[in-house]
Write an enzyme that holds these catalytic residues in place. Structure first.
Site, PDB file in Angstrom:
ATOM      1  N   ARG A 128       1.026  -1.169   0.401  1.00  0.00           N
ATOM      2  CA  ARG A 128       0.390   0.298  -0.124  1.00  0.00           C
ATOM      3  C   ARG A 128       0.962   0.938  -0.120  1.00  0.00           C
ATOM      4  O   ARG A 128       0.866   2.216   1.127  1.00  0.00           O
ATOM      5  CB  ARG A 128      -0.704  -0.231   1.544  1.00  0.00           C
ATOM      6  CG  ARG A 128      -2.243  -0.079   0.728  1.00  0.00           C
ATOM      7  CD  ARG A 128      -2.980  -1.516   1.051  1.00  0.00           C
ATOM      8  NE  ARG A 128      -4.277  -1.702  -0.752  1.00  0.00           N
ATOM      9  CZ  ARG A 128      -4.975  -1.982   0.994  1.00  0.00           C
ATOM     10  NH1 ARG A 128      -5.351  -1.710   1.713  1.00  0.00           N
ATOM     11  NH2 ARG A 128      -6.438  -1.911  -0.063  1.00  0.00           N
ATOM     12  N   GLN A 133      -0.564   2.377  -5.857  1.00  0.00           N
ATOM     13  CA  GLN A 133      -1.994   2.519  -6.331  1.00  0.00           C
ATOM     14  C   GLN A 133      -2.524   1.945  -7.476  1.00  0.00           C
ATOM     15  O   GLN A 133      -3.593   1.862  -7.489  1.00  0.00           O
ATOM     16  CB  GLN A 133      -2.395   4.786  -6.039  1.00  0.00           C
ATOM     17  CG  GLN A 133      -2.536   4.475  -4.198  1.00  0.00           C
ATOM     18  CD  GLN A 133      -2.704   6.265  -4.235  1.00  0.00           C
ATOM     19  OE1 GLN A 133      -2.542   6.616  -5.088  1.00  0.00           O
ATOM     20  NE2 GLN A 133      -3.064   5.971  -3.025  1.00  0.00           N
ATOM     21  N   ASP A 136      -3.482  -1.276  -7.347  1.00  0.00           N
ATOM     22  CA  ASP A 136      -3.733  -2.058  -5.977  1.00  0.00           C
ATOM     23  C   ASP A 136      -5.464  -2.651  -6.165  1.00  0.00           C
ATOM     24  O   ASP A 136      -6.176  -2.225  -5.795  1.00  0.00           O
ATOM     25  CB  ASP A 136      -3.979  -0.459  -4.718  1.00  0.00           C
ATOM     26  CG  ASP A 136      -4.830  -1.117  -3.721  1.00  0.00           C
ATOM     27  OD1 ASP A 136      -4.772  -2.640  -3.336  1.00  0.00           O
ATOM     28  OD2 ASP A 136      -4.763  -0.412  -2.595  1.00  0.00           O
ATOM     29  N   SER A 139      -8.218  -2.516  -3.614  1.00  0.00           N
ATOM     30  CA  SER A 139      -8.494  -1.176  -3.132  1.00  0.00           C
ATOM     31  C   SER A 139     -10.128  -0.966  -3.823  1.00  0.00           C
ATOM     32  O   SER A 139     -10.874  -0.069  -4.139  1.00  0.00           O
ATOM     33  CB  SER A 139      -7.778   0.153  -2.609  1.00  0.00           C
ATOM     34  OG  SER A 139      -7.067   0.121  -2.412  1.00  0.00           O
ATOM     35  N   TYR A 235      -2.085  -0.825   8.222  1.00  0.00           N
ATOM     36  CA  TYR A 235      -3.627  -1.614   8.628  1.00  0.00           C
ATOM     37  C   TYR A 235      -3.530  -1.813  10.018  1.00  0.00           C
ATOM     38  O   TYR A 235      -2.498  -1.208  10.796  1.00  0.00           O
ATOM     39  CB  TYR A 235      -2.610  -3.297   7.985  1.00  0.00           C
ATOM     40  CG  TYR A 235      -3.278  -3.452   6.487  1.00  0.00           C
ATOM     41  CD1 TYR A 235      -4.343  -2.961   5.788  1.00  0.00           C
ATOM     42  CD2 TYR A 235      -1.828  -3.773   5.940  1.00  0.00           C
ATOM     43  CE1 TYR A 235      -4.407  -3.622   4.690  1.00  0.00           C
ATOM     44  CE2 TYR A 235      -2.310  -3.888   4.531  1.00  0.00           C
ATOM     45  CZ  TYR A 235      -3.276  -3.354   4.470  1.00  0.00           C
ATOM     46  OH  TYR A 235      -3.432  -4.411   2.818  1.00  0.00           O
TER      47      TYR A 235
HETATM   48  P1  NAD Z   1      -8.762  -3.585   5.564  1.00  0.00           P
HETATM   49  O1  NAD Z   1      -9.827  -3.804   4.640  1.00  0.00           O
HETATM   50  O2  NAD Z   1      -7.959  -4.523   5.997  1.00  0.00           O
HETATM   51  O3  NAD Z   1      -9.374  -3.072   7.311  1.00  0.00           O
HETATM   52  C1  NAD Z   1     -11.152  -2.007   6.676  1.00  0.00           C
HETATM   53  C2  NAD Z   1     -11.244  -1.470   7.321  1.00  0.00           C
HETATM   54  O4  NAD Z   1     -11.135  -1.378   9.039  1.00  0.00           O
HETATM   55  C3  NAD Z   1      -9.527  -0.637   8.696  1.00  0.00           C
HETATM   56  O5  NAD Z   1     -10.074   0.466   7.945  1.00  0.00           O
HETATM   57  C4  NAD Z   1      -8.934  -0.921  10.023  1.00  0.00           C
HETATM   58  O6  NAD Z   1      -8.776  -0.152  10.293  1.00  0.00           O
HETATM   59  C5  NAD Z   1     -10.347  -1.333  10.342  1.00  0.00           C
HETATM   60  N1  NAD Z   1     -11.283  -1.405  11.239  1.00  0.00           N
HETATM   61  C6  NAD Z   1      -9.725  -2.928  11.703  1.00  0.00           C
HETATM   62  N2  NAD Z   1     -10.676  -3.635  13.111  1.00  0.00           N
HETATM   63  C7  NAD Z   1     -11.403  -2.562  13.654  1.00  0.00           C
HETATM   64  C8  NAD Z   1     -11.579  -2.633  14.569  1.00  0.00           C
HETATM   65  N3  NAD Z   1     -11.749  -2.970  15.672  1.00  0.00           N
HETATM   66  N4  NAD Z   1     -13.027  -1.452  14.960  1.00  0.00           N
HETATM   67  C9  NAD Z   1     -13.565  -0.391  13.906  1.00  0.00           C
HETATM   68  N5  NAD Z   1     -12.738  -0.272  12.266  1.00  0.00           N
HETATM   69  C10 NAD Z   1     -11.511  -1.621  12.202  1.00  0.00           C
HETATM   70  O7  NAD Z   1      -8.003  -1.920   5.285  1.00  0.00           O
HETATM   71  P2  NAD Z   1      -8.175  -1.253   3.986  1.00  0.00           P
HETATM   72  O8  NAD Z   1      -9.893  -1.454   3.502  1.00  0.00           O
HETATM   73  O9  NAD Z   1      -8.011  -2.612   3.059  1.00  0.00           O
HETATM   74  O10 NAD Z   1      -7.311  -0.305   4.137  1.00  0.00           O
HETATM   75  C11 NAD Z   1      -6.454  -0.565   5.246  1.00  0.00           C
HETATM   76  C12 NAD Z   1      -5.983   1.153   5.186  1.00  0.00           C
HETATM   77  O11 NAD Z   1      -4.763   1.061   3.614  1.00  0.00           O
HETATM   78  C13 NAD Z   1      -6.420   2.116   5.124  1.00  0.00           C
HETATM   79  O12 NAD Z   1      -6.135   3.361   5.969  1.00  0.00           O
HETATM   80  C14 NAD Z   1      -6.367   2.426   3.350  1.00  0.00           C
HETATM   81  O13 NAD Z   1      -6.233   4.265   3.253  1.00  0.00           O
HETATM   82  C15 NAD Z   1      -4.891   2.315   3.213  1.00  0.00           C
HETATM   83  N6  NAD Z   1      -4.726   2.123   1.898  1.00  0.00           N
HETATM   84  C16 NAD Z   1      -3.470   2.993   1.573  1.00  0.00           C
HETATM   85  C17 NAD Z   1      -3.331   3.143  -0.377  1.00  0.00           C
HETATM   86  C18 NAD Z   1      -1.797   3.514  -0.303  1.00  0.00           C
HETATM   87  O14 NAD Z   1      -1.552   3.715  -1.614  1.00  0.00           O
HETATM   88  N7  NAD Z   1      -1.218   5.065   0.227  1.00  0.00           N
HETATM   89  C19 NAD Z   1      -3.852   2.404  -0.433  1.00  0.00           C
HETATM   90  C20 NAD Z   1      -5.381   1.378  -0.192  1.00  0.00           C
HETATM   91  C21 NAD Z   1      -5.530   1.399   0.710  1.00  0.00           C
END
Ligand code: NAD
Length: 393
Positions: A128, A133, A136, A139, A235
């Site tokens: 990530r 991006q 990905d 996403s 994460y």
């Molecule tokens: P994911 O599918 O693993 O999890 C979904 C969400 O559930 C996450 O936001 C996580 O913090 C939340 N979560 C976990 N346990 C929880 C709890 N007990 N209560 C409430 N929420 C809880 O995550 P995702 O959507 O695939 O992405 C994770 C992170 O990576 C995000 O911040 C996203 O912005 C980031 N990301 C960054 C890039 C990049 O290129 N920089 C690309 C994609 C995602």
């Protein structure tokens, strides 16, 4: 180099790994593309559209596998447990496979892929980082799922989403609570807002608050210690049962006051945390709807049954699986962009060049030279560390 695009074989799958525009991008890079006839049909991409973009159509899956140097799939091998492993009879050593392979959930299948002499890249291990991006796919698929989850909820809810002031009186807006504001959750927030709902959200990563608010949602503040809740890749970390118990207790009132709960909370490589108990469901107003996007990973609601819709105390609990397949045109368009960009990232002068000094390549490569090469998978499989001094190609 020949790139092959077979049909998807996951039961009920409507997507295709590469759409005709993706074929055009591959052709421009000097690659030949062969497509199994009918591969894009269910996603809305007919054979003729592939031909127009320069793909060669072949009738059978075995023809794709016998001619192609690189195979692009959406769900392959371990990510398609019923049908995927049958492709091992069609592959040949030296061939490269790219797709969702579920390496962490099905490490044994990666071992088999390695033994068959394949080079395999697992798209779900894409780091990530900003540079990755456009590759990905997790996403992309989470974006589609977050959007669709809201439509499913709106369709089931016996209320309308927007506030309406009509001659027949005022209709109050639906109250939506999104648990987990990652990619899917943020898309659910913006979709629910567009439909006119009042939206609240919670995530244990405090950094998310600003993003929720920028989409017009209200961030629910819970007095939980979350400073250490995020790992270095952004994460959520797995918390202990005491943390989840407190979280459930503090969220109970918000859940009870909501007409719709969309839950997306997940921790990579772990079972999803249980954040909604049967008791919390019983306190919701009858007619309320929970859409549990974590269903495939065990569910955020303890009553969720993956792939099923159940009712408990008048509340509907939906555990959708493979939601991107229900929006196959755009889900395929997005995945195609991701996987084609990734393949072109690996190609130099018309050939595949594996450069392990590149983070994107190194993190996604799971099998090569008859070995499982990803350190996390070797650990899961109980294999010793590989000698990193081995020469690179
Ligand atoms: P994911 O599918 O693993 O999890 C979904 C969400 O559930 C996450 O936001 C996580 O913090 C939340 N979560 C976990 N346990 C929880 C709890 N007990 N209560 C409430 N929420 C809880 O995550 P995702 O959507 O695939 O992405 C994770 C992170 O990576 C995000 O911040 C996203 O912005 C980031 N990301 C960054 C890039 C990049 O290129 N920089 C690309 C994609 C995602």
């Amino acid at each position: 180099m020949i790139v092959g695009i077979p049909s998807e074989t996951f039961p009920g799958q409507n997507q295709v790994a590469v759409i005709p525009d993706g074929v055009a991008a591959l052709s421009r890079a000097g690659l030949e593309v062969i497509v199994q006839s009918g591969a894009g049909e269910k996603a809305g991409y007919p054979d003729s559209a592939y031909q127009e973009k320069g793909a060669k159509l072949v009738d059978s899956r075995s023809e794709v596998f016998s001619s192609a140097d690189v195979i692009l799939l959406y769900q392959a091998f371990g990510a398609n447990p019923e049908k995927g492993m049958a492709d091992l009879d069609l592959v040949h050593p030296g061939q490269t496979i790219i797709g969702f392979l579920d390496p962490l959930g099905s490490a044994e299948s990666i071992k088999k892929i390695a033994e068959a002499g394949l080079t395999a890249f697992s798209i779900e291990l894409m780091p990530r980082i900003t540079r990755a991006q456009s590759m990905d796919a997790l996403s992309s698929m989470a974006t589609v799922a977050g959007y669709k989850a809201v439509l499913i909820a709106a369709n089931k809810l016996p209320r309308m989403f927007p506030m309406m002031m009509t001659a027949a009186g005022t209709v109050s807006p639906a109250r939506v609570f999104v648990i987990g504001a990652g990619v899917a959750g943020l898309q659910a927030i913006s979709t629910a807002k567009r439909l006119g709902a009042v939206v609240q959200a919670y995530d244990l990563r405090p950094a998310v608050k600003e993003q929720v608010e920028s989409l017009g949602g209200k961030f629910v503040e819970l007095e939980l210690e979350t400073v250490e809740s995020e790992d270095k890749s952004g994460y959520a970390k797995a918390m202990d049962e005491e943390f989840y118990r407190k979280q459930r207790e503090m969220m109970a009132r918000v859940v009870a006051d909501s007409n719709v709960v969309i839950s997306t909370a997940a921790v990579p490589g772990k079972k999803a945390p249980v954040l909604i108990t049967a008791n919390m469901v019983e306190k919701m107003t009858p007619g309320s709807v929970i859409v549990d996007l974590a269903a495939e990973r065990g569910g955020n609601c303890e009553l969720t049954q993956p792939g099923k819709t159940i009712e408990h105390a008048g509340v509907t609990i939906i555990g959708p699986v493979n939601l991107p397949s229900s929006v196959p045109f755009h889900a395929s368009q997005m995945y195609s962009k991701n996987i084609v960009t990734f393949l072109l990232h690996l190609v130099s002068e018309g050939d595949l060049k594996i450069d392990l000094s590149d983070e994107i390549t190194r993190e996604t490569l799971v099998a090569r030279d008859k070995e499982v090469v990803h350190p996390r998978l070797r650990e899961i499989l109980g294999l010793p560390e590989l000698d990193s001094s081995k020469p690179e190609r």
